[in-house]
Scaffold this motif. Structure first.
Motif, short mmCIF file in Angstrom:
data_model
loop_
_atom_site.label_atom_id
_atom_site.label_comp_id
_atom_site.label_asym_id
_atom_site.label_seq_id
_atom_site.Cartn_x
_atom_site.Cartn_y
_atom_site.Cartn_z
N ASN A 124 -0.52 6.57 -3.40
CA ASN A 124 0.86 6.71 -2.98
C ASN A 124 1.56 5.36 -3.10
O ASN A 124 1.08 4.36 -2.57
N SER A 134 11.66 10.33 -7.25
CA SER A 134 10.52 10.60 -6.38
C SER A 134 9.65 11.67 -7.02
O SER A 134 10.09 12.82 -7.20
N HIS A 166 6.33 14.12 -7.07
CA HIS A 166 5.37 14.79 -6.18
C HIS A 166 4.35 15.52 -7.05
O HIS A 166 4.70 16.41 -7.83
N GLU A 212 9.14 6.45 -6.11
CA GLU A 212 8.11 6.86 -5.15
C GLU A 212 7.25 7.94 -5.79
O GLU A 212 7.72 8.74 -6.60
N SER A 217 3.92 10.67 -4.56
CA SER A 217 3.04 11.18 -3.52
C SER A 217 2.19 12.31 -4.09
O SER A 217 2.54 12.91 -5.11
N ASN A 232 -4.47 2.35 3.15
CA ASN A 232 -4.99 2.70 1.84
C ASN A 232 -5.70 1.48 1.22
O ASN A 232 -5.07 0.66 0.59
N ASN A 292 -7.30 6.22 4.76
CA ASN A 292 -7.06 7.25 3.75
C ASN A 292 -8.27 8.17 3.57
O ASN A 292 -8.42 8.78 2.52
#
Length: 543
Positions: free
Chosen positions: A195, A271, A273, A306, A308, A322, A427
């Protein structure tokens, strides 16, 4: 006079020069245009980088181990130097095996043949030979159905390990980030299950905005991940004064356009995902965009990126580091399901308290009125590195029974569902059973002397949690790892109260963090202090 030249012995035949230069081989060079930690053969590392290494992960590099004699590149660190330096040696290595290759005399194996240039005459023949996903240097040596081969290639999946760059059609999924200064660099690869959130500055101008790839949605959607198409999940438009509006339709690409001395639809944020399976296969990728506008006065913009990851058929759980824990983030906890070891996994704690929906270790939260009965559902997460203490007061009457009172106090101290395991790393994944530390429970009884009418009732009055942790990994970038957790319940005898009398007892909870890292050994030479600023991603994929 006899001819002595014919009698002269012929010089020994030597094998051809090695094709592979071991000095240029580097198996630990994984990051593109970046220095890999402890990779002493990485050409991207400078002398300043080598001075921060703790060891050489690959101390020796050789070519074909089946050769009788070959060159070997040796790498080591001179820790006596100030600052420490990398030492490189190139030696001749002899294979002790009786069965070895003396000379590589198969000429076709020593180099790649020059490819045949396509022309109008040979194009159809080359397309037939090399047009499929797999082909042979010798046509006709493969007796396979090409259509079946293509069908199997279409269904091929790509499995990733942690930290591996996510492959795309052209190269890898880029996550722009600052490197030396705040300006954006597009060479930062997105690592699998890493991430990341970055911000950087991009130089722009209204006149050239329509031709700049880095501010266009197309640049971030076209880099499709292998076997997966990147879909647009949402588009938010930001005005010049900062007001944001969510667009209803996100199926249309909005490209930069010059309109009334403004350039609109430029990318301010992306972002990603990613959805993946337990086998490391990426099955879906979505991107959310923030688009904005600039005027002629604007010389640069700040972009944010970003990424994720969420495993399919699971709910995302926020990480606390992490890999090591970060000070101030909650400690992650959970339960082992019934029937262990089948299946072998940790199921995250499903706490009944709304304040603990993310599987965290919690303690009693103090309230303003200090009433224990009013604070039964008030819990606060235990934050790594923070010593904490909380408490309340409980009013006991003569009518209260021992067993219900004991259970009430236990629920108050431990919560309705106290976890059994704590994640050793911030994590730790649910399926990695060895990454979870069992909580050790202790019971301490306060011995008090009463008169002959004393009661045998023991009620819990305090919960003391001790978290032992250690610095794990490299001395340069140690990671916090939890190695032991104990929860001690202290009980005290409850004296029977006369009818109509009351008593108030304090109930407390506390958390203590203890660093048990081993001190430096006697005679250990400490690393010199270097006043240098490392690149932000020097320890990638570790944060």
């Amino acid at each position: 006079t006899p001819d002595t030249s014919a009698a002269a012995p012929a010089p020994p035949r030597r094998g051809p020069a090695p094709v592979t230069d071991v000095a240029k081989l580097c198996v630990c060079d994984l990051l593109v245009a970046q220095c890999d930690v402890n990779c002493c053969c990485d050409p991207d590392c400078s002398a300043a980088d080598f001075s921060l290494f703790t060891t050489c992960s690959v101390p020796i590099v050789t070519g074909d181990s089946r050769l009788c004699s070959q060159k070997a590149a040796l790498y080591s660190l001179d820790v006596e130097a100030n600052p420490p330096e990398r030492v490189f040696k190139l030696i001749d290595q002899v294979n002790p095996s009786v069965f070895c290759i003396h000379a590589t005399n198969y000429k076709k194996a020593l180099s790649f043949s020059s490819p045949e240039m396509p022309t109008s005459e040979n194009f159809d023949q080359l397309l037939k030979q090399f047009g499929s996903a797999a082909f042979s240097a010798e046509p006709g040596s493969w007796n396979k159905d090409i259509d079946a081969q293509n069908a199997s290639d279409a269904n091929e999946t790509y499995r990733y390990e942690y930290g591996a760059p996510i492959q795309t059609v052209d190269a890898f999924l880029r996550l722009p980030s600052p490197v030396v200064s705040s300006w954006c660099s597009d060479a930062n690869p997105a690592g699998f299950l890493v991430n990341q959130a970055t911000k950087c500055t991009r130089s722009v101008s209204v006149e050239k905005c329509s031709n700049m790839q880095a501010v266009s949605m197309l640049f971030y959607v076209n880099s499709s991940i292998l076997a997966v198409n990147t879909t647009v999940q949402s588009i938010v438009v930001q005005s010049l004064n900062g007001t944001r509006t969510l667009l209803n339709g996100s199926d249309v690409l909005r490209l930069p356009v010059i309109l009334d001395e403004l350039c609109i639809n430029i990318v301010l944020g992306v972002s990603y995902h990613i959805t993946y399976t337990g086998a490391g296969e990426i099955i879906a990728a979505a991107a959310s965009f923030v688009l904005g506008a600039i005027n002629k006065e604007a010389l640069s913009i700040q972009q944010s990126f970003e990424i994720s990851f969420t495993q399919v058929n699971t709910e995302p759980v926020p990480l606390s580091g992490n890999p090591g824990y970060v000070v101030g983030l909650p400690i992650r906890a959970g339960f082992r399901p019934q029937g262990y070891p089948f299946p072998v996994e940790i199921s995250f704690a499903a706490f009944f308290l709304s304040t603990n929906k993310y599987s965290q270790l919690t303690i009693l939260q103090s309230t303003s009125n200090q009433d224990c009965l009013a604070a039964q559902e008030a819990r606060t997460p235990i934050l790594f590195g923070y010593n904490m203490i909380s408490g309340c007061k409980l009013r006991i009457t003569a009518a209260m029974k021992c067993q219900p009172l004991t259970q009430t106090l236990l629920d108050l101290l431990k919560g309705q569902s106290f976890p059994e395991y704590v994640a050793s790393f911030g994590n730790s994944q649910a399926q990695d059973v060895l990454d979870w530390v069992p909580i050790t429970h202790l019971h301490v009884s306060e011995q008090r002397i009463y008169n002959a009418f004393q009661s045998s009732c023991q009620i819990p009055v305090s919960l003391e949690i001790e978290v032992k942790w250690t610095k794990y990994g490299s001395l340069v970038n140690p990671q916090a790892r939890i190695v032991n957790v104990t929860a001690a319940i202290t009980t005290t005898p409850l004296k029977q109260l006369p009818s109509g009398r009351e008593r108030t007892i304090p109930v407390t909870s506390s958390v203590v963090f203890t660093d048990i890292s081993s001190p430096a050994e006697p005679g250990y030479k400490a690393w010199p202090t270097i006043n240098a600023k490392l690149p932000f991603d020097f320890f990638y994929p570790f944060v």
